[in-house]
Design a protein around this motif. Structure first.
Motif, mmCIF file in Angstrom:
data_model
loop_
_atom_site.group_PDB
_atom_site.id
_atom_site.type_symbol
_atom_site.label_atom_id
_atom_site.label_comp_id
_atom_site.label_asym_id
_atom_site.label_seq_id
_atom_site.Cartn_x
_atom_site.Cartn_y
_atom_site.Cartn_z
ATOM 1 N N ARG A 1 -33.111 0.632 42.159
ATOM 2 C CA ARG A 1 -33.936 -0.004 41.126
ATOM 3 C C ARG A 1 -34.244 -1.457 41.482
ATOM 4 O O ARG A 1 -35.368 -1.925 41.325
ATOM 5 N N ILE A 2 -33.220 -2.164 41.967
ATOM 6 C CA ILE A 2 -33.418 -3.570 42.341
ATOM 7 C C ILE A 2 -34.400 -3.662 43.501
ATOM 8 O O ILE A 2 -35.355 -4.453 43.459
ATOM 9 N N VAL A 3 -34.195 -2.868 44.538
ATOM 10 C CA VAL A 3 -35.089 -2.906 45.694
ATOM 11 C C VAL A 3 -36.510 -2.560 45.273
ATOM 12 O O VAL A 3 -37.471 -3.251 45.634
ATOM 13 N N GLN A 4 -36.668 -1.504 44.488
ATOM 14 C CA GLN A 4 -38.004 -1.053 44.102
ATOM 15 C C GLN A 4 -38.717 -2.042 43.181
ATOM 16 O O GLN A 4 -39.936 -1.999 43.072
ATOM 17 N N SER A 5 -37.989 -2.940 42.563
ATOM 18 C CA SER A 5 -38.654 -3.976 41.776
ATOM 19 C C SER A 5 -39.294 -5.033 42.681
ATOM 20 O O SER A 5 -40.108 -5.839 42.216
ATOM 21 N N HIS A 6 -38.934 -5.023 43.967
ATOM 22 C CA HIS A 6 -39.483 -5.973 44.937
ATOM 23 C C HIS A 6 -40.309 -5.297 46.039
ATOM 24 O O HIS A 6 -41.276 -5.870 46.523
ATOM 25 N N HIS A 7 -39.893 -4.110 46.467
ATOM 26 C CA HIS A 7 -40.534 -3.391 47.567
ATOM 27 C C HIS A 7 -40.486 -1.885 47.294
ATOM 28 O O HIS A 7 -39.474 -1.390 46.802
ATOM 29 N N PRO A 8 -41.522 -1.160 47.707
ATOM 30 C CA PRO A 8 -41.388 0.293 47.650
ATOM 31 C C PRO A 8 -40.417 0.748 48.730
ATOM 32 O O PRO A 8 -40.334 0.145 49.807
ATOM 33 N N ILE A 9 -39.647 1.775 48.454
ATOM 34 C CA ILE A 9 -38.767 2.356 49.460
ATOM 35 C C ILE A 9 -39.529 3.524 50.080
ATOM 36 O O ILE A 9 -39.830 4.492 49.386
ATOM 37 N N THR A 10 -39.839 3.396 51.356
ATOM 38 C CA THR A 10 -40.642 4.436 52.001
ATOM 39 C C THR A 10 -39.776 5.372 52.826
ATOM 40 O O THR A 10 -38.645 5.051 53.182
ATOM 41 N N THR A 11 -40.343 6.525 53.104
ATOM 42 C CA THR A 11 -39.718 7.532 53.979
ATOM 43 C C THR A 11 -40.776 7.979 54.964
ATOM 44 O O THR A 11 -41.910 7.519 54.917
ATOM 45 N N GLY A 12 -40.417 8.897 55.840
ATOM 46 C CA GLY A 12 -41.389 9.414 56.806
ATOM 47 C C GLY A 12 -41.542 8.490 57.997
ATOM 48 O O GLY A 12 -40.631 7.744 58.349
ATOM 49 N N VAL A 13 -42.709 8.512 58.594
ATOM 50 C CA VAL A 13 -42.970 7.732 59.801
ATOM 51 C C VAL A 13 -43.187 6.265 59.425
ATOM 52 O O VAL A 13 -43.898 5.941 58.484
ATOM 53 N N ILE A 14 -42.548 5.372 60.182
ATOM 54 C CA ILE A 14 -42.654 3.937 59.941
ATOM 55 C C ILE A 14 -43.857 3.389 60.701
ATOM 56 O O ILE A 14 -43.979 3.599 61.903
ATOM 57 N N ARG A 15 -44.700 2.690 59.984
ATOM 58 C CA ARG A 15 -45.900 2.105 60.613
ATOM 59 C C ARG A 15 -45.725 0.640 60.817
ATOM 60 O O ARG A 15 -44.989 -0.037 60.252
#
Length: 165
Positions: free
Chosen positions: A151-165
């Protein structure tokens, strides 16, 4: 403030290996290398060219050396580094993340991170394209503590999965 602890040396190599094939750059490099090898070997067979066969073999060797360097040599070097082979402690709240190691402390605002990515076992907090902090999911006391972190992280950044660009 929530706190988690883990032994960095036990996770560094596994985290680096799990990240290797998840970057777009590495995937594109491997696709290009495979296509180049197939093309060179095919042309070498058709034209009976030793030079093309040598080029294809060299590409295979270089690709394997890159993999060995990134997934075996570099992780072992990090694990052997006494500064990195100790206990890491992360303390976090809605404003910042504090990393404490035997040599000192880093206190970082969440806005300092460029992106946050996760896989099955780790969270990767990227400072830039190549530098990151890892947080093993198993280091959380329980699922509630991990949900607080998310919750804390997502209030600042989306948490992504999959291939990193």
């Amino acid at each position: 403030m929530e706190t988690i602890r883990f032994h960095y040396g036990q996770h560094a190599a596994r985290a680096m290996k799990s990240l290797y094939f998840q970057t777009l750059r590495i995937r594109l490099t491997w696709v290009f290398e495979v296509l180049l090898v197939i093309t060179c070997f095919s042309l070498a067979v058709v034209t009976n060219s030793r030079l093309l066969a040598v080029i294809a073999a060299a590409v295979v060797v270089l690709a394997l050396l890159n993999y060995v360097t990134q997934c075996i040599v570099h992780p072992r070097r990090i694990v052997k580094d006494r500064k990195l082979n100790g206990e890491f402690e992360y303390s976090f709240n809605s404003d910042h993340l504090k990393l404490t190691v035997t040599d000192g402390t880093s206190n970082v605002n969440w806005s300092h991170f460029a992106k946050v990515w996760e896989n099955e076992h780790y969270y990767f907090l990227f400072h830039n394209k190549r530098q990151y902090w890892i947080i093993p999911k198993e280091s959380f006391r329980n699922s509630e503590q991990e949900q607080v972190f998310r919750r804390i992280v997502q209030s600042h950044h989306p948490i992504t999965t999959g291939v990193i660009r």
